[in-house]
Design an enzyme around this catalytic site. Structure first.
Site, PDB file in Angstrom:
ATOM      1  N   HIS A  17       0.843  -1.211   0.000  1.00 49.72           N
ATOM      2  CA  HIS A  17       0.000   0.000   0.000  1.00 49.72           C
ATOM      3  C   HIS A  17       0.874   1.254   0.000  1.00 49.72           C
ATOM      4  CE1 HIS A  17      -3.348  -2.457   2.142  1.00 49.72           C
ATOM      5  NE2 HIS A  17      -3.769  -2.207   0.932  1.00 49.72           N
ATOM      6  N   LYS A  41     -20.257  -5.190   5.649  1.00 41.50           N
ATOM      7  CA  LYS A  41     -19.262  -6.267   5.770  1.00 41.50           C
ATOM      8  C   LYS A  41     -19.086  -6.643   7.235  1.00 41.50           C
ATOM      9  CE  LYS A  41     -15.985  -6.139   1.944  1.00 41.50           C
ATOM     10  NZ  LYS A  41     -14.584  -5.842   1.625  1.00 41.50           N
ATOM     11  N   ARG A  91      -1.899  -6.287  -8.674  1.00 41.51           N
ATOM     12  CA  ARG A  91      -0.907  -7.306  -8.346  1.00 41.51           C
ATOM     13  C   ARG A  91      -0.957  -8.467  -9.324  1.00 41.51           C
ATOM     14  NH1 ARG A  91      -3.154  -7.346  -2.397  1.00 41.51           N
ATOM     15  NH2 ARG A  91      -4.913  -6.876  -3.735  1.00 41.51           N
ATOM     16  N   SER A 128      -3.323  -7.546   2.717  1.00 40.74           N
ATOM     17  CA  SER A 128      -3.676  -7.374   4.126  1.00 40.74           C
ATOM     18  C   SER A 128      -4.058  -8.715   4.752  1.00 40.74           C
ATOM     19  CB  SER A 128      -4.841  -6.393   4.264  1.00 40.74           C
ATOM     20  OG  SER A 128      -4.459  -5.125   3.820  1.00 40.74           O
TER      21      SER A 128
HETATM   22  P1  ADP Z   1      -9.527  -3.250  -1.539  1.00 34.99           P
HETATM   23  O1  ADP Z   1     -10.175  -4.150  -0.522  1.00 34.99           O
HETATM   24  O2  ADP Z   1     -10.379  -2.133  -2.008  1.00 34.99           O
HETATM   25  O3  ADP Z   1      -8.818  -3.956  -2.680  1.00 34.99           O
HETATM   26  P2  ADP Z   1      -6.975  -2.936  -0.324  1.00 34.99           P
HETATM   27  O4  ADP Z   1      -6.735  -2.278   0.979  1.00 34.99           O
HETATM   28  O5  ADP Z   1      -6.741  -4.397  -0.411  1.00 34.99           O
HETATM   29  O6  ADP Z   1      -8.418  -2.511  -0.726  1.00 34.99           O
HETATM   30  O7  ADP Z   1      -6.082  -2.230  -1.446  1.00 34.99           O
HETATM   31  C1  ADP Z   1      -6.105  -0.830  -1.673  1.00 34.99           C
HETATM   32  C2  ADP Z   1      -5.359  -0.528  -2.963  1.00 34.99           C
HETATM   33  O8  ADP Z   1      -3.996  -0.881  -2.810  1.00 34.99           O
HETATM   34  C3  ADP Z   1      -5.873  -1.337  -4.152  1.00 34.99           C
HETATM   35  O9  ADP Z   1      -5.757  -0.563  -5.321  1.00 34.99           O
HETATM   36  C4  ADP Z   1      -4.940  -2.517  -4.202  1.00 34.99           C
HETATM   37  O10 ADP Z   1      -4.838  -3.069  -5.504  1.00 34.99           O
HETATM   38  C5  ADP Z   1      -3.642  -1.838  -3.802  1.00 34.99           C
HETATM   39  N1  ADP Z   1      -2.721  -2.792  -3.209  1.00 34.99           N
HETATM   40  C6  ADP Z   1      -2.932  -3.634  -2.182  1.00 34.99           C
HETATM   41  N2  ADP Z   1      -1.837  -4.366  -1.917  1.00 34.99           N
HETATM   42  C7  ADP Z   1      -0.903  -3.975  -2.818  1.00 34.99           C
HETATM   43  C8  ADP Z   1       0.449  -4.372  -3.098  1.00 34.99           C
HETATM   44  N3  ADP Z   1       1.045  -5.340  -2.400  1.00 34.99           N
HETATM   45  N4  ADP Z   1       1.097  -3.746  -4.098  1.00 34.99           N
HETATM   46  C9  ADP Z   1       0.484  -2.792  -4.829  1.00 34.99           C
HETATM   47  N5  ADP Z   1      -0.790  -2.378  -4.626  1.00 34.99           N
HETATM   48  C10 ADP Z   1      -1.470  -2.958  -3.642  1.00 34.99           C
END
Ligand code: ADP
Length: 164
Positions: A17, A41, A91, A128
């Site tokens: 992130h 959720k 990803r 996450s």
């Molecule tokens: P969501 O549940 O909306 O996907 P996340 O918190 O999982 O929210 O992700 C928020 C953003 O960060 C999304 O655009 C996701 O693709 C990106 N993201 C999450 N993990 C990574 C990572 N390891 N590398 C690059 N981008 C990431």
């Protein structure tokens, strides 16, 4: 690019992130990191206020950033903030399939474009849910989350560890 919105659950924030946020902040004049608060959720392990605190901590050195919590449709936030685009990280091809649907739907609803940034090779494996699992099973999180949060996130996850 004027105002961009980077939405997510950040449950919890990871090094992946942070990398996407830092790169997005270089592309946009102003970046809004939007924490999704979805009451339909299951309760999230980290509250939206905790997530906001975490993001504030790790983004403290980025000048052109705002962190907000939002409920409802992302396009409503896009319109409220007069954002020019949405930024999302990609990803895997599974991410792409879902993200493409959302991007097209958002474009139909309010004309907003979505920009995809590829995950950095060193963080493409991070999610996450993986971090929650590793932390709950008792392994330190220093390789996975921003260092200044590793202990806080680990401690919180340890309260969910199964007592045997
Ligand atoms: P969501 O549940 O909306 O996907 P996340 O918190 O999982 O929210 O992700 C928020 C953003 O960060 C999304 O655009 C996701 O693709 C990106 N993201 C999450 N993990 C990574 C990572 N390891 N590398 C690059 N981008 C990431």
């Amino acid at each position: 690019m004027k105002t961009a919105i980077l939405p997510g659950s950040f449950n919890p924030v990871t090094l992946g992130h942070l990398d996407i946020i830092q790169r997005a902040a270089k592309l946009a004049d102003h970046l809004i990191v939007a924490i999704i608060d979805n009451p339909t959720k299951l309760p999230s392990i980290f509250s939206t206020d905790e997530k906001k605190d975490h993001l504030k901590t790790v983004c403290a050195s980025i000048d052109n950033i705002g962190i907000v919590i939002f409920q409802g449709l992302l396009v409503d936030l896009v319109q409220k903030e007069q954002a020019e685009c949405i930024i999302r990280g990609l990803r895997t091809s599974t991410d792409l399939e879902y993200e493409n649907q959302m991007a097209v739907a958002n474009k139909i609803m309010c004309g907003v474009e979505t920009v995809f940034l590829p995950a950095a090779p060193e963080y493409g494996h991070l999610s996450s849910s993986l971090i929650r699992e590793i932390g709950m099973l008792g392994h330190p999180l220093t390789d996975f989350v921003p260092p200044q949060l590793a202990e806080t996130i680990y401690e919180k996850l340890s309260t969910y560890r199964k007592k045997t």
